[in-house]
Structures are given as structure tokens and as C-alpha cells.
Design a protein around this motif. Structure first.
Motif, PDB file in Angstrom:
ATOM      1  N   VAL A  79       0.841  -1.198   0.000  1.00 48.19           N
ATOM      2  CA  VAL A  79       0.000   0.000   0.000  1.00 48.19           C
ATOM      3  C   VAL A  79       0.880   1.255   0.000  1.00 48.19           C
ATOM      4  O   VAL A  79       0.597   2.223  -0.726  1.00 48.19           O
ATOM      5  CB  VAL A  79      -0.973  -0.003   1.192  1.00 48.19           C
ATOM      6  N   LEU A  83       0.962   4.159  -2.848  1.00 45.73           N
ATOM      7  CA  LEU A  83       0.741   5.565  -2.554  1.00 45.73           C
ATOM      8  C   LEU A  83       1.880   6.416  -3.116  1.00 45.73           C
ATOM      9  O   LEU A  83       1.642   7.442  -3.749  1.00 45.73           O
ATOM     10  CB  LEU A  83       0.621   5.794  -1.045  1.00 45.73           C
ATOM     11  N   ALA A  87       1.659   9.304  -6.059  1.00 50.24           N
ATOM     12  CA  ALA A  87       1.844  10.680  -5.606  1.00 50.24           C
ATOM     13  C   ALA A  87       2.520  11.529  -6.684  1.00 50.24           C
ATOM     14  O   ALA A  87       3.170  11.008  -7.596  1.00 50.24           O
ATOM     15  CB  ALA A  87       2.689  10.704  -4.338  1.00 50.24           C
ATOM     16  N   TYR A  95       7.032  11.247   1.173  1.00 50.88           N
ATOM     17  CA  TYR A  95       6.301  10.063   1.629  1.00 50.88           C
ATOM     18  C   TYR A  95       7.241   8.910   1.950  1.00 50.88           C
ATOM     19  O   TYR A  95       7.013   8.174   2.917  1.00 50.88           O
ATOM     20  CB  TYR A  95       5.250   9.640   0.610  1.00 50.88           C
ATOM     21  N   HIS A 168       0.696   9.518   5.359  1.00 49.38           N
ATOM     22  CA  HIS A 168      -0.403  10.354   4.859  1.00 49.38           C
ATOM     23  C   HIS A 168      -1.660   9.913   5.605  1.00 49.38           C
ATOM     24  O   HIS A 168      -1.809   8.737   5.943  1.00 49.38           O
ATOM     25  CB  HIS A 168      -0.569  10.159   3.345  1.00 49.38           C
ATOM     26  N   VAL A 171      -3.632   6.726   4.418  1.00 49.43           N
ATOM     27  CA  VAL A 171      -3.068   5.372   4.430  1.00 49.43           C
ATOM     28  C   VAL A 171      -3.761   4.449   5.434  1.00 49.43           C
ATOM     29  O   VAL A 171      -4.099   3.311   5.079  1.00 49.43           O
ATOM     30  CB  VAL A 171      -1.538   5.401   4.646  1.00 49.43           C
TER      31      VAL A 171
END
Length: 192
Positions: A79, A83, A87, A95, A168, A171
Motif C-alpha cells: 500500500v 501511494l 503521488a 512520503y 499520509h 493510508v
């Protein structure tokens, strides 16, 4: 007020983190309602009628909780990478840097689970004998602390999802949804 020391390991704490007291209350209620709903189902469907049943169901539930944590640990990098890939290019490094604390939280919980098992394994009896009484006391204290820390991390993992909000705010809910579907898929595969 932010917890200090090992109590802060499973909780998100990055600067600029959006916190909402109402969302926090809902998270805690959701975490408390899960076991209450489970007990209600056990009573409704007479899954527990004797002390032996209680022991069997409790053991199954503990194994399922541990499996859930392990599945969550495996899903987290997938995950997080998704992400970061989705992004904007100027946010990817941010991140990735923010992912270090959640990875540390995962490593801390996993290490504490393994430390307690390692301290009790029969293959290390020679080592325990070699360190003498002071070493055995230190190993016992380490074992008790690591069991407590692991349980604390496992209890907080549904609420904070291994502090992945440090990456974030989106998440944790995405990861929780992925976990539910993964556990459902595991139940289908295993026949549970």
C-alpha cells in the motif's frame, strides 16, 4: 499530550499531522465494538457452551489476531509503494521519508513478538545456563517487557494501523480496508 518512550512507538506523531478528537473517539469505539460484536455472535450462535469451548475460541481468536497483524505487516509495504507511485513527483521523497517511522513501528512489534519467543526457546537453554542468575533475570525482564509491548502494539494496530498516518492521513483507512479483504480471502481459502 503525546506519550513518551515505547508507548509512542505505535502512535503516529509527525509534525503537521491532522488530528480530530471526534475521529479519535470513533476509532476507539470501533476498536471496542469489534470484540463486543464478536462476543455477541459467540453467545447468539452458542459457539461457546463449556470451558473447553472458551479456551478453544480464545486460542483461535488469538491466532487470528496474530495472523491479522502478520497480514497487515505484509500489506503495508504494498500500500505504501502504491501511494508513493501515485503521488506527485515532488511528494514521493517526502512520503518515502515519512514511511521510516511506520516501518520502525512494524519492526518494533515484530521484534518484541520474536524476542519473547526467543527467550523461552528450549534450544537456548545452554545460553541461559551460561549467563547465570543475573542473565536469567535480565532475560525474564526482557521477555515480560517484550510480551507487554507486543500486546500493546497489537491492541493499537487496529486504531493506528502501525502509525501509517505518519505517511499520509489516507493510508490507515486504505490499509484497514485492504486488511479486511485479505482476511476474508484467507477465510475463504482456509474454509474458516
Amino acid at each position: 499530550m503525546r506519550p513518551v518512550g515505547s508507548a509512542a512507538a505505535p502512535r503516529p506523531s509527525r509534525p503537521g499531522l491532522v488530528t480530530d478528537p471526534q475521529v479519535r473517539r470513533l476509532q476507539l469505539r470501533r476498536t471496542g465494538l469489534g470484540p463486543a460484536a464478536w462476543v455477541g455472535l459467540m453467545v447468539t450462535y452458542n459457539a461457546v457452551v463449556s470451558a473447553a469451548d472458551v479456551k478453544a475460541v480464545a486460542g483461535t481468536r488469538l491466532n487470528r489476531s496474530r495472523a491479522g497483524v502478520l497480514v497487515l505487516v505484509c500489506a503495508f509495504p504494498v500500500v505504501a509503494v502504491a501511494l508513493v507511485a501515485a503521488a506527485r513527483s515532488d511528494l514521493r521523497r517526502l512520503y518515502l521519508r515519512r514511511a521510516l517511522r511506520p516501518l520502525g513501528a512494524v519492526a518494533a512489534v515484530m521484534a518484541s513478538m520474536d524476542t519473547s519467543a526467543l527467550a523461552m526457546t528450549p534450544e537456548l537453554a545452554g545460553l541461559r545456563d551460561a549467563v547465570g542468575l543475573p542473565g536469567k533475570i535480565a532475560l525474564g525482564v526482557l521477555c515480560l517487557w517484550s510480551i507487554g509491548f507486543a500486546l500493546y502494539g497489537i491492541v493499537l494496530s487496529p486504531v493506528h494501523v502501525f502509525r501509517t498516518a505518519d505517511i499520509h492521513e489516507a493510508v490507515p483507512p486504505v490499509l484497514a480496508g485492504v486488511l479486511v479483504w485479505e482476511m476474508a480471502l484467507l477465510d475463504v481459502i482456509t474454509g474458516a
